[in-house]
Each structure stands twice: as structure tokens, then as C-alpha cells.
Design an enzyme around this catalytic site. Structure first.
Site, mmCIF file in Angstrom:
data_model
loop_
_atom_site.group_PDB
_atom_site.id
_atom_site.type_symbol
_atom_site.label_atom_id
_atom_site.label_comp_id
_atom_site.label_asym_id
_atom_site.label_seq_id
_atom_site.Cartn_x
_atom_site.Cartn_y
_atom_site.Cartn_z
ATOM 1 N N HIS A 61 0.876 -1.178 0.000
ATOM 2 C CA HIS A 61 0.000 0.000 0.000
ATOM 3 C C HIS A 61 0.912 1.226 0.000
ATOM 4 O O HIS A 61 1.386 1.651 1.054
ATOM 5 C CB HIS A 61 -0.895 0.009 1.238
ATOM 6 C CG HIS A 61 -1.778 -1.191 1.375
ATOM 7 N ND1 HIS A 61 -3.068 -1.227 0.883
ATOM 8 C CD2 HIS A 61 -1.555 -2.393 1.943
ATOM 9 C CE1 HIS A 61 -3.604 -2.402 1.155
ATOM 10 N NE2 HIS A 61 -2.701 -3.138 1.792
ATOM 11 N N ARG A 63 0.077 4.231 -0.873
ATOM 12 C CA ARG A 63 -0.686 5.414 -0.446
ATOM 13 C C ARG A 63 -0.811 6.508 -1.494
ATOM 14 O O ARG A 63 -1.242 7.626 -1.167
ATOM 15 C CB ARG A 63 -0.052 6.027 0.815
ATOM 16 C CG ARG A 63 0.174 5.076 1.975
ATOM 17 C CD ARG A 63 -1.081 4.418 2.444
ATOM 18 N NE ARG A 63 -0.920 3.752 3.751
ATOM 19 C CZ ARG A 63 -1.746 2.846 4.216
ATOM 20 N NH1 ARG A 63 -2.797 2.476 3.497
ATOM 21 N NH2 ARG A 63 -1.548 2.305 5.398
ATOM 22 N N ASN A 93 -6.812 0.335 -2.403
ATOM 23 C CA ASN A 93 -7.515 1.203 -1.446
ATOM 24 C C ASN A 93 -6.751 2.501 -1.204
ATOM 25 O O ASN A 93 -6.315 2.808 -0.101
ATOM 26 C CB ASN A 93 -7.835 0.466 -0.144
ATOM 27 C CG ASN A 93 -6.661 -0.278 0.444
ATOM 28 O OD1 ASN A 93 -5.706 -0.619 -0.248
ATOM 29 N ND2 ASN A 93 -6.720 -0.546 1.735
ATOM 30 N N HIS A 235 -2.407 -12.485 3.525
ATOM 31 C CA HIS A 235 -1.986 -12.348 4.932
ATOM 32 C C HIS A 235 -2.636 -13.351 5.893
ATOM 33 O O HIS A 235 -3.348 -12.974 6.819
ATOM 34 C CB HIS A 235 -2.163 -10.913 5.431
ATOM 35 C CG HIS A 235 -3.380 -10.169 4.977
ATOM 36 N ND1 HIS A 235 -4.655 -10.705 4.988
ATOM 37 C CD2 HIS A 235 -3.511 -8.895 4.505
ATOM 38 C CE1 HIS A 235 -5.498 -9.813 4.553
ATOM 39 N NE2 HIS A 235 -4.832 -8.707 4.243
ATOM 40 N N ASP A 309 2.404 -6.654 2.871
ATOM 41 C CA ASP A 309 1.283 -5.797 3.264
ATOM 42 C C ASP A 309 1.820 -4.468 3.804
ATOM 43 O O ASP A 309 1.299 -3.907 4.777
ATOM 44 C CB ASP A 309 0.386 -6.486 4.300
ATOM 45 C CG ASP A 309 -0.964 -5.814 4.471
ATOM 46 O OD1 ASP A 309 -1.276 -4.902 3.686
ATOM 47 O OD2 ASP A 309 -1.700 -6.176 5.408
#
Length: 438
Positions: A61, A63, A93, A235, A309
């Protein structure tokens, strides 16, 4: 321009051999054992260090866009390369969420300008975007990311008709965040009543209990079995999920499994020492789960890949209790040396070895997601390489100044590691490229 890597301990396809690798442009031109009499403009003596394929981290991620106060494609790709990760696949996301091909193309364009590592992206499922998923170009995307439990970004899919449609007409592999939202909601309300002043962070494994993972993983496996879809469970954090996946594989279900360094390095007792720095979703579980996960890494085991992750937050975001502190931690920079350390020194990791780490972090990610011409040291493949040195004990201690991620911290701060990345080569030093998928 050619570069010859000599005197290396090459770790590739289940073996360690003393040899050499010749890189010509952005490709591997030739490999061999022993001495080499080929000529090149640059000769790098690896001095007996390990030469591995570049790590492919299929779960990050970064961002970017929308949460760039925490991290950016620039800073996190630099952190990745510093840790031997030559390719990453970013999750959807962000803000806005990557739930259309247009949004994915925007991220690709951004990465093409600034990323130091090769880049790929998932498209995210929602309760009402199946047409977008069906029309996406999966030669340019890694697959569909499905959240069966809410996490950062709130992309929960809980419409059973959508799930049936997705698994029944799956356009690609489906990577699943498997936590049952109803189980989490019930646990959260029960604990809020018991702790009206705030739920202590060390109870995060009870706020997001193991039953949430078990139930959602079972749901995903049953859907995959019913419809013949390919599913990748992200995960994994519990021993029960390992048993469930092993049985599903034995039945021929098209399921693969990922775990992360945090579930292999920590257990719930570490909350008392590290607090919210190890708060993540799914939650880190019991010591017995940690041991079961480590043992599942062995050859022929249930776990297929290790991904990080990687989910950076600013330190201020990590303030709070089990509900209010942000979930997620930066892991991409130190994942490879930490996993090599685990394989070498953890008594529960007996018989894993460096060859297995390379399988889990380099070969299998390329194979499972159909990443073209990466993940192996083979002539004709892209020259994604990482040179790793094994240090005399006690190794080196991770300092704050070592951290490349924008957030500026790591839960491994102060930890000593016996392996260190000496150099990372992306496409023979020719710069990052988009990943291509078969």
C-alpha cells in the site's frame, strides 16, 4: 553496456551454486558455474555474497494517490529497492480507490514517472463494479482485490450476488482480504462495553478475532470451489486457516496462500513491548499461530508466498487504542533480510533455508500472478537482481536513519539482522518498467 557478476553464490530454482551472471542491457544474457572468461565493460566481484532474483512484493500500500502525507510512490519504491525488492504490486484502497481501469491507468502513469522499482496494480472489487472488473485489461493488471472485511479504505464487499457473479465469472485471479465483518462487529461491540474508556491496543487480536479470519477464508474457498475460480488468500494469520487451505488444495481447489513477515516475527505478546506499532489487519495472533505459520513455509507447505502488506502511517496516526490507532506498518525495506534471518536462526524454521525464501518471495509470486520474464535468474529474463551479504554475528542493528519510507519508522527498529542487502539491480540498471501479466 554489459556487466558481469562473478564469484557469486547464486540462489535460483531450488539450488545454490558458485558462479556468474552476465547482464547485457536490461536482460540476463548468460549464466554459469565456476569461473567465467567472458568480457564485459563492468565486472563486479560479488566476493562470495548471495546473488538472488529481485524480490517481487505482491502486496503493498504505497498510499499514492490521496494519502501522500503518509507515503508516496517515490519514497516507498526507494524503500523497496533498498531492501532488494525490484517489483511491487500496489493495492487499490487509495483515494480515490482503484476500482476502474481509468484509475489503474492513472497510477501506472504516475509510477512510470517516479517509481524506482517495477510496478503493477490490482483493481478493487466493490458491491457494484462488476462491469469494470469484467472489462479491465489483465495483461496490465495483476488481478482483482476483494475485501471480505473492512480495512483502510472501506472497500468491503458484502453483497452475495456480487460475490457469486465475481467468482462465477472471474476475469482473473482474486486476491482476498479474508475477515468476516459480522464477527468483527460483534467482537468490537462486546469489548467496547467491557472497556468504556477505550479498548487497550493489546486486545486488537480480540477486536478482530481469529474466527473472523477462519469464517471468511472458508467462505472464499467455498466460492472458489463452487465456481472453479482462482483465489489467493492474503496475509494468513491463523493455524486453522492453514489446515483449511491444505485440505482445499488436496481437493483440487485453485487456492494459493500468502503470509507476511509480521505474522512470522511477532505474536500478541509483543503488543506489550511494541504497542500499536504492530497493529495491523488481520491482527497478529497467538504464539502457536506464529509457529504454525513458520512451519508451513517448508517445501511442499501450505504457504505459497511471503508479501509484506507494507502499509505506512505517520507516527501520530499510530497513537490511540485498539480502535483508534491506525492499522498497518511499513515492512518492504527489511522483509528480505528479516526472512533470511528467520530461515537461518529461528529454531522453528529448521529446514527452510535460503532457497525456500527465494521460492516464496521471488519465484512463486511470478508464477502465481503470471508475471512475464521476472522472478528467476534465467537467460532472456529481465536483469532484476539483488546482492545480499551474510554478516558475522551479531550482524547490524536497524537504526531510524536507515529507514527510507516517508513515515520514518519501522517496527523492526533496534532489531539486529545477520543479512544485509548490498546492491539491488532493476532491469540491469535501466530503470523501472511496468509489469506484464500472462
Amino acid at each position: 553496456m554489459r556487466e558481469l557478476f562473478t564469484n557469486a553464490l547464486i540462489v535460483n530454482e531450488g539450488a545454490v551454486s558458485h558462479g556468474w551472471v552476465l547482464v547485457d542491457g536490461d536482460r540476463i544474457a548468460a549464466t554459469g558455474t565456476g569461473e567465467c572468461d567472458l568480457k564485459a565493460e563492468t565486472v563486479t566481484d560479488c566476493e562470495g555474497c548471495y546473488l538472488l532474483p529481485g524480490v517481487i512484493d505482491t502486496h503493498v500500500h504505497f498510499r499514492d494517490p490521496g494519502l501522500t502525507e503518509k507515503a508516496t510512490m517515490v519514497t516507498e519504491s526507494k524503500a523497496a529497492v533498498a531492501g532488494g525488492v525490484t517489483s511491487f504490486i500496489d493495492m487499490p484502497n487509495t483515494k480515490p480507490a482503484t476500482v476502474s481501469m481509468e484509475a489503474a491507468m492513472y497510477k501506472m502513469a504516475r509510477a512510470s514517472r517516479v517509481s524506482e522499482a517495477n510496478y503493477g496494480f490490482f483493481i478493487g472489487a466493490t458491491n457494484d463494479n462488476f462491469d469494470e472488473l469484467a472489462g479491465a485489461d489483465y495483461t496490465r493488471l495483476a488481478g482483482v482485490k476483494l475485501f471480505l472485511g473492512s480495512s483502510t479504505g472501506n472497500m468491503l464487499v458484502d453483497d452475495e450476488k456480487m460475490l457469486d457473479n465475481l467468482f462465477g465469472n472471474a476475469p482473473s485471479i482474486i486476491a482476498v482480504h479474508a475477515e468476516d465483518e459480522k464477527v468483527i462487529a460483534e467482537a468490537r461491540e462486546r469489548l467496547k462495553a467491557l472497556y468504556p474508556g477505550g479498548i487497550p491496543v493489546e486486545l486488537h487480536p480480540d477486536v478482530r478475532p481469529r474466527e473472523a479470519c477462519i469464517r471468511a477464508t472458508y467462505h472464499a474457498i467455498m466460492l472458489a470451489e463452487r465456481y472453479g475460480a482462482r483465489v489467493h488468500i492474503c496475509h494468513i494469520s491463523t493455524a486453522e486457516e492453514l489446515d483449511m487451505i491444505a485440505r482445499a488444495k488436496a481437493r483440487g481447489v485453485r487456492v494459493t496462500a500468502e503470509t507476511c513477515p509480521q505474522y512470522l516475527l511477532f505474536d500478541r505478546n509483543d503488543f506489550l513491548r511494541l504497542g500499536s506499532r504492530i497493529k495491523c489487519n488481520p491482527a497478529i495472533k497467538d504464539p502457536s499461530d506464529r509457529v504454525a505459520l513458520i512451519r508451513a513455509l517448508r517445501k511442499g507447505g501450505v504457504i505459497d508466498t511471503i508479501a509484506t502488506d507494507h502499509a505506512p502511517h505517520l507516527p501520530k496516526d499510530k497513537d490511540g487504542d485498539a480502535l483508534t490507532a491506525a492499522s498497518g506498518m511499513p515492512m518492504v525495506q527489511f522483509s528480505l533480510p528479516a526472512m533470511l534471518d528467520l530461515a537461518e536462526y529461528d529454531p522453528d524454521a529448521e529446514d527452510i533455508g535460503i532457497e525456500r525464501v527465494v521460492e516464496l518471495m521471488c519465484h512463486a509470486p511470478a508464477r502465481i500472478f503470471g508475471i512475464k520474464e521476472r522472478g528467476f535468474i534465467r537467460p532472456g529474463y529481465y536483469a532484476d537482481l539483488v546482492l545480499v551479504e551474510k554478516l558475522p554475528l551479531p550482524g547490524y542493528k536497524i537504526k531510524k536513519t536507515d529507514v527510507k519510507s516517508k513515515c520514518g519508522w519501522t517496527p523492526l527498529l533496534g532489531r539486529s539482522l545477520g543479512y544485509r542487502v548490498r546492491r539491488t539491480v532493476v532491469n540491469g540498471g535501466r530503470g523501472a518498467r511496468p509489469l506484464e501479466f500472462e
